[in-house]
Design a protein around this motif. Structure first.
Motif, PDB file in Angstrom:
ATOM      1  N   THR A 105       5.152 -27.588  -9.386  1.00 60.18           N
ATOM      2  CA  THR A 105       6.573 -26.613  -9.471  1.00 60.18           C
ATOM      3  C   THR A 105       6.165 -25.206  -8.888  1.00 60.18           C
ATOM      4  OG1 THR A 105       5.817 -25.527 -11.563  1.00 60.18           O
ATOM      5  CG2 THR A 105       7.229 -27.553 -11.651  1.00 60.18           C
ATOM      6  N   ASP A 126      10.688 -26.643 -13.027  1.00 62.65           N
ATOM      7  CA  ASP A 126      10.903 -26.086 -14.250  1.00 62.65           C
ATOM      8  C   ASP A 126      10.433 -24.922 -14.654  1.00 62.65           C
ATOM      9  OD1 ASP A 126       9.788 -28.632 -16.558  1.00 62.65           O
ATOM     10  OD2 ASP A 126       8.648 -27.458 -14.776  1.00 62.65           O
ATOM     11  N   ASP A 143      16.446 -24.552 -14.520  1.00 59.63           N
ATOM     12  CA  ASP A 143      15.617 -25.711 -14.092  1.00 59.63           C
ATOM     13  C   ASP A 143      16.055 -26.802 -13.276  1.00 59.63           C
ATOM     14  OD1 ASP A 143      14.298 -25.522 -17.485  1.00 59.63           O
ATOM     15  OD2 ASP A 143      14.076 -24.026 -15.845  1.00 59.63           O
ATOM     16  N   SER A 145      15.677 -30.040 -13.222  1.00 57.62           N
ATOM     17  CA  SER A 145      15.220 -31.229 -14.193  1.00 57.62           C
ATOM     18  C   SER A 145      16.435 -32.160 -14.425  1.00 57.62           C
ATOM     19  CB  SER A 145      14.824 -30.363 -15.584  1.00 57.62           C
ATOM     20  OG  SER A 145      16.074 -30.181 -16.137  1.00 57.62           O
ATOM     21  N   ASN A 167      11.231 -35.953 -18.813  1.00 62.60           N
ATOM     22  CA  ASN A 167      10.074 -35.337 -18.046  1.00 62.60           C
ATOM     23  C   ASN A 167      10.177 -35.446 -16.606  1.00 62.60           C
ATOM     24  OD1 ASN A 167       8.643 -34.478 -20.445  1.00 62.60           O
ATOM     25  ND2 ASN A 167       7.853 -36.497 -20.753  1.00 62.60           N
ATOM     26  N   GLU A 168      11.455 -35.550 -16.056  1.00 61.96           N
ATOM     27  CA  GLU A 168      11.708 -35.835 -14.896  1.00 61.96           C
ATOM     28  C   GLU A 168      12.051 -34.608 -13.943  1.00 61.96           C
ATOM     29  OE1 GLU A 168      14.198 -39.207 -13.863  1.00 61.96           O
ATOM     30  OE2 GLU A 168      13.191 -40.445 -14.862  1.00 61.96           O
ATOM     31  N   LEU A 169      11.448 -34.254 -12.860  1.00 63.99           N
ATOM     32  CA  LEU A 169      11.790 -33.208 -12.123  1.00 63.99           C
ATOM     33  C   LEU A 169      12.580 -33.386 -10.762  1.00 63.99           C
ATOM     34  CD1 LEU A 169       8.628 -30.822 -12.354  1.00 63.99           C
ATOM     35  CD2 LEU A 169      10.788 -30.807 -13.854  1.00 63.99           C
ATOM     36  N   ASP A 199       6.248 -23.801 -17.929  1.00 59.29           N
ATOM     37  CA  ASP A 199       6.822 -24.295 -19.168  1.00 59.29           C
ATOM     38  C   ASP A 199       5.865 -24.501 -20.324  1.00 59.29           C
ATOM     39  OD1 ASP A 199       6.856 -27.973 -18.572  1.00 59.29           O
ATOM     40  OD2 ASP A 199       5.307 -26.699 -18.386  1.00 59.29           O
ATOM     41  N   ASP A 300       6.176 -34.650 -16.909  1.00 57.18           N
ATOM     42  CA  ASP A 300       6.766 -33.779 -15.622  1.00 57.18           C
ATOM     43  C   ASP A 300       6.395 -34.437 -14.590  1.00 57.18           C
ATOM     44  OD1 ASP A 300       7.341 -31.894 -17.281  1.00 57.18           O
ATOM     45  OD2 ASP A 300       6.023 -30.314 -16.754  1.00 57.18           O
TER      46      ASP A 300
END
Length: 831
Positions: A105, A126, A143, A145, A167-169, A199, A300
Motif C-alpha cells: 500500500t 488501506d 480505504d 478495500s 483481507n482483499e485490497l 493499518d 491483506d
C-alpha cells in the motif's frame, strides 16, 4: 520552503506478533512529501516491496531541481512517476523470482511548494491519512478495500460483508507496471496535525482512541505523539507492524499565499531525465525472497475484482474544507446568496454534466512523452487546412471591428474569508443611446463593455468576491478612465479586502492560541476579529469557547488543589501508585506544574528504590548498581549500592574459582543466605555438575580406559572443561596413552619393512633366525638391476627406518644400526 512550516516525526515498529517489519516510511521535509508504505502480509517479499517504494521516491526527489518541483502539479507528477517506476520494478521482480503477487500500500501527504496551506493526499490501499483539528479527528482517505466496495455496493454495514472479502485490497503498488493513485485535496491550517499510518495502528486502536492520544500530546513533540500511538497499538496486542508519520503545521499566518491555485487536473509531465539514472533497489542477497511471517491475523492479499469480488469503483472524495462562511451582504435589488469556492463550482459543473467522465487510464511517463511527441491523427489534412483558413478569416474580421479595450475577465473565485457588511454600490446610470454616426458604433461597444464589467463587478460583490470586484472595476476604468462609480466601487472592494485580512489574522491567532491552551489570548483575539466583522459565526464560537475555558479555570484550580493534597498524602503513606495518579491529574489541569513534577519525581525515586532492592535480592547486582548510580547523593541508595558491591565481589570470587576448577567455594556457600540467591545458586549447580563429571573421568583413568576418556572430552558438552586444571591432567594422560599405542604400531610396521629389505638385498636369508615377521620370511632375493630412481627411493626408506628406530630407542638394539649401514651400502652399490 515547506520544511520551515511543519514539525514532523516518524516511528515504525515490528509489533508483537510479526517476525519481519514489512512497513516503511519516508519524510522529505525539503520537498513537502511524507508517506507510509505497508508491504502486504501473507506475500513473499512484502518488506522488499515497501522498501522499494521508499528508496525510489527518496532517490527521485533527491535529484529534482527547483524547476521540476516549483508547483504542486509538478510535485504530484514527480511522485506519480516515481511510484509507477517502483510498481514496475516490484512486478518485474516478482515475475522473475516466481513468487506470485508482491505489493505494498502507499499513502502520502504532498504539500504545495508555493503555499503550505494547500496539500493533497495520494493513496492506494488501506493505509490512511488523518487530520486532527479543533479536538476532532477526521479520516481524509478512503480505504481501497473489497470490504468498503462491497458494503457500498450492497448498502450494508461493513461488519456484514462476507469474511472472504475481509483481507482483499483493490489497489496496491506492484500488482501491475503502474498504479492508479487516488488524489484528495487537503486544506492545511495553523496547528493542524496530520497522521499517516499503516493499518497496524487503525486496526488495533479505534479512531476515538487515536484522537485522545493526539489530544493528550498537543503540548508534546511530534516524535512523542508518534511513539505514543505506536505504543498504544502494541499494548492492544501488536498483531501487525505499526508505522506512524506525524506532520504538524506551525504558524502559517506569515507563509506565502497562492492567489490563484494551480489547476491540479492539468498535471505536467516530469522531466524525462529525472528517472533516467535512478538505479532500482537491490534485491535480497538470496535468489529466493525472504519468507513471509504471515499468520491468521492479517492477509491483506491484493486482489483484482473477480466474479465473486466487488467491482472496483471510485470512492467519494471528501470535499476541500474552507473557513466558516456566514451569509454575504446583498446588493440592493439582488437575491441574497452565499459565495462558493472554486472546488464547489467544479462539483456543481460535474453534477450538471449529462454523463460522467470516463475513469482515468493508467499511464506511464513513457506514454505521456510519446503522446506529447506524436502529432494528432484521425483528421484529413485538407479538412485541417480548411479549418485553419476559416479561423484566420474570422480573426481578421474580429480585429477589424473589435472595441479598443480589453474584454472583461471571468468571474474570480471568492476568497475563503467571511465577507463584511458594507454599503452597496449605487446602481449604474442608464446608458444614453447616441445618434447614429460613423463613430457611434465604437462608442456603443465601449459603453457595452463598461456596462458588462460593472455588472460583473456588482455580481462579484454579491458573492463576496472582492478580488473579482477589483479586477472588473479595473476593466471598467480602462474603458472609461476616471469614472466615479467604478472608482468608488473599487475603493469599497479594497476596503473590504483589508477588513477581511484583518479578520483572518485575528481569527487565526485566536484559534492558534486556543489550540495551545492560551484561552485568555484566544478570547482577546476573538473579540478583535469581531470588531472587524461583528456577529461573525466562527469568531463568535471561538469567543464563547474561550470564555467558557477561562470561566472553568477557577473550577479547575479547586480540582488541582484537591489532587495536590491527595497526592502529597499518598506519598507520605508510600502509596506510590496513587501519588503518581494524582500528580497526573494535576498536570492535566496545569501542564508543567512544578509541584506535580516533584511528586512524580519522588514517587519515581521510591519506585526505583524498590526495583533496585528487588534486583539486589535476586542477585542482579549490575542492574541494582545501575539504578543506584542515578541517585548517588541519596543515602538509602548509597547504602544499597555498598551492599550490592560487597555481594558482587563475593560472587565474582566464586565465579573465578569455578572457572579454575576450584570447587571448594561450594562448601563454604552451602547453608548461607547467598546460596538461595539466583546468581549464586546457578554457580553452585554448575560446580556440582562439573564435580560429578570429574569423578567419572577419574574412574576411567584408574581403569586404564584412555579411549573412553578421549571420547568424553570429544563431547561438545565437555569442551569447556578441558582447560580447567583438574581435567587437564586426565586429558594429558589419555593423549599420552593414545600416542604410545600409535608409536608401537609405527615401530612394528618399520621393523617389518626393515626385515623385508634385508632379504631383498641378501643381507639375511629368509630362514635366518633374525627374520621374525611372516611377510619377510616369504620374500626372495632381488637379483635385478636398480635404476637411479629406485635407488633413491630405497635409500630414502632406509633413512626413515633409521629415524623411527632412533626415536623409539631401538636403533642400537638387535644389531639394527650395523645392518642398516650394510643395507645402505648394498643399495648404493647394487648394479
Amino acid at each position: 520552503m515547506n520544511g520551515e512550516y511543519f514539525d514532523t516525526a516518524e516511528v515504525s515498529d515490528i509489533g508483537r506478533k510479526r517476525k519481519n517489519n514489512e512497513d516503511a516510511c519516508l519524510r522529505i521535509d525539503a520537498h513537502g512529501v511524507f508517506l507510509v508504505a505497508d508491504g502486504m502480509g501473507g506475500q513473499s517479499g512484502g518488506d522488499i516491496a515497501s522498501e522499494t517504494i521508499v528508496t525510489t521516491l527518496q532517490e527521485v526527489f533527491s535529484k529534482t531541481t527547483s524547476e521540476d518541483d516549483n508547483t504542486l502539479p509538478k510535485r504530484i507528477a514527480v511522485f506519480r512517476a516515481a511510484t509507477n517506476r517502483a510498481s514496475k520494478w516490484i512486478k518485474d521482480f516478482a515475475d522473475e523470482k516466481v513468487v506470485g503477487q508482491m505489493g505494498s500500500t502507499i499513502v502520502a501527504l504532498i504539500v504545495d511548494p508555493r503555499d503550505p496551506r494547500r496539500a493533497v493526499g495520494m493513496h492506494a490501499g488501506d493505509s490512511r491519512l488523518y487530520r486532527y483539528r479543533n479536538n476532532e479527528l477526521k479520516q481524509i482517505t478512503v480505504d481501497h478495500s473489497a470490504v468498503n466496495a462491497m458494503a457500498a455496493k450492497l448498502g450494508i454495514p461493513i461488519e456484514k460483508v462476507p469474511a472472504k472479502y475481509q483481507n482483499e485490497l483493490l489497489r496496491a503498488v506492484g500488482l501491475s507496471e503502474s498504479v492508479e493513485l487516488e488524489k484528495t485535496p487537503v486544506e492545511v491550517s495553523t496547528g493542524d496535525i496530520f497522521m499517516i499510518c499503516s493499518d497496524g495502528l487503525c486496526k488495533m486502536v479505534p479512531d476515538n482512541g487515536i484522537a485522545k492520544i493526539i489530544k493528550d500530546g498537543l503540548h508534546s513533540s511530534a516524535q512523542s505523539i508518534a511513539q505514543s500511538l505506536v505504543n498504544a497499538a502494541n499494548e492492544a496486542g501488536g498483531k501487525d507492524n505499526c508505522t506512524v508519520v506525524i506532520v504538524r503545521a506551525r504558524d502559517l499566518s506569515t507563509a506565502p499565499r497562492l492567489a490563484e491555485p494551480d489547476d491540479d487536473d492539468k498535471t505536467p509531465i516530469p522531466p524525462a531525465d529525472l528517472l533516467a539514472n535512478i538505479p532500482p533497489p537491490a534485491p535480497p542477497a538470496s535468489d529466493t525472497p525472504r519468507g513471509s511471517d504471515s499468520d491468521d491475523i492479517r492477509g491483506d492479499t491484493p486482489q483484482t475484482p473477480t466474479a465473486d469480488s466487488p467491482e472496483k469503483k471510485e470512492e467519494a472524495k471528501p470535499a476541500p474544507e474552507k473557513f466558516p462562511e456566514p451569509v454575504t451582504p446583498t446588493v440592493p435589488g439582488e437575491t441574497q446568496t452565499h459565495f462558493i469556492t472554486r472546488a464547489d463550482a467544479k462539483r456543481a459543473e460535474k453534477k450538471a454534466a449529462p454523463t460522467p467522465a470516463p475513469p482515468p487510464q493508467k499511464r506511464t511517463i513513457e506514454d505521456e512523452k510519446s503522446e506529447a511527441a506524436t502529432p494528432t491523427k484521425g483528421f484529413p489534412l485538407g479538412l485541417i487546412i480548411g479549418i485553419v483558413a476559416v479561423l484566420a478569416v474570422g480573426v481578421g474580421i474580429w480585429f477589424a471591428v473589435r472595441p479598443k479595450s480589453r474584454p472583461a475577465p471571468p468571474i474570480a473565485a471568492a476568497p475563503a474569508t467571511p465577507p463584511v457588511a458594507s454599503t452597496a454600490p449605487a446602481p449604474l446610470p442608464a446608458p444614453t443611446t447616441p445618434a447614429p454616426s460613423p463613430a457611434s458604433s465604437s462608442q456603443s461597444q465601449t459603453q457595452a463593455g463598461y456596462n458588462d464589467a460593472m455588472n460583473n463587478a456588482r455580481a462579484a460583490w454579491g458573492k463576496g468576491d472582492f478580488n473579482g470586484v477589483v479586477s472588473y472595476t479595473a476593466t471598467a476604468l480602462q474603458l472609461m478612465p476616471g469614472d466615479a462609480a467604478a472608482t468608488k466601487l473599487a475603493a469599497d472592494a479594497q476596503a473590504q479586502l483589508k477588513t477581511q485580512d484583518s479578520w483572518r489574522t485575528a481569527f487565526i491567532n485566536g484559534r492558534t492560541a486556543y489550540g495551545n491552551g492560551d484561552y485568555k489570548n484566544a478570547l482577546a483575539w476573538a473579540n478583535e476579529a469581531l470588531k472587524y466583522i461583528p456577529g461573525e459565526k466562527s469568531a463568535s464560537e471561538l469567543r464563547d469557547n474561550a470564555q467558557e475555558k477561562v470561566s472553568a479555570a477557577s473550577a479547575s484550580d479547586e480540582k488541582y488543589q484537591a489532587a495536590r493534597r491527595a497526592g502529597e498524602a499518598a506519598l507520605k503513606n508510600d502509596d506510590l501508585s496513587t501519588a503518581n495518579a494524582k500528580a497526573q491529574e494535576m498536570l492535566a489541569i496545569r501542564p508543567n506544574d512544578p509541584t506535580a513534577q516533584d511528586i512524580i519525581k519522588q514517587s519515581g525515586q521510591m519506585m526505583d528504590y524498590e526495583s533496585a532492592q528487588r534486583a539486589f535480592d535476586e542477585g542482579d547486582y549490575d542492574y541494582a548498581l545501575q539504578i543506584c548510580q542515578n541517585y548517588s547523593t541519596v543515602n538509602s541508595f548509597q547504602q544499597l549500592a555498598q551492599k550490592s558491591q560487597t555481594e558482587q565481589a563475593s560472587f565474582n570470587d566464586a565465579k573465578n574459582r569455578l572457572a579454575s576448577g576450584d570447587y571448594s567455594f561450594a562448601d563454604s556457600l552451602q547453608g548461607t543466605a547467598l546460596a538461595h540467591k539466583k546468581a549464586f545458586a546457578k554457580l553452585l549447580t554448575q560446580a556440582a555438575s562439573e564435580q560429578q563429571t570429574l569423578g567419572k573421568l577419574q574412574a576411567l583413568k584408574n581403569s586404564g580406559n584412555w579411549h573412553a576418556v578421549a571420547s568424553a572430552f570429544a563431547d561438545p558438552a565437555n569442551t569447556a572443561l578441558v582447560n580447567k586444571p583438574p581435567f587437564q591432567a586426565i586429558n594429558q594422560w589419555a593423549k599420552s596413552a593414545s600416542d604410545a599405542v600409535q608409536t608401537q604400531k609405527q615401530l612394528q610396521q618399520a621393523n617389518a619393512t626393515f626385515e623385508e629389505m634385508l632379504v631383498w638385498f641378501n643381507i639375511k636369508r629368509p630362514n635366518d633366525p633374525y627374520i621374525q615377521t611372516a611377510a619377510a620370511r616369504q620374500q626372495v632375493r632381488y637379483d635385478g638391476q636398480l635404476d637411479e630412481k629406485q635407488r633413491q627411493e630405497y635409500l630414502a626408506t632406509i633413512a626413515q627406518l633409521q629415524t623411527v628406530f632412533a626415536s623409539s630407542g631401538q636403533l642400537n638394539q638387535n644389531n639394527r644400526a650395523k645392518l642398516l649401514k650394510d643395507l645402505e651400502e648394498t643399495v648404493a652399490h647394487h648394479e
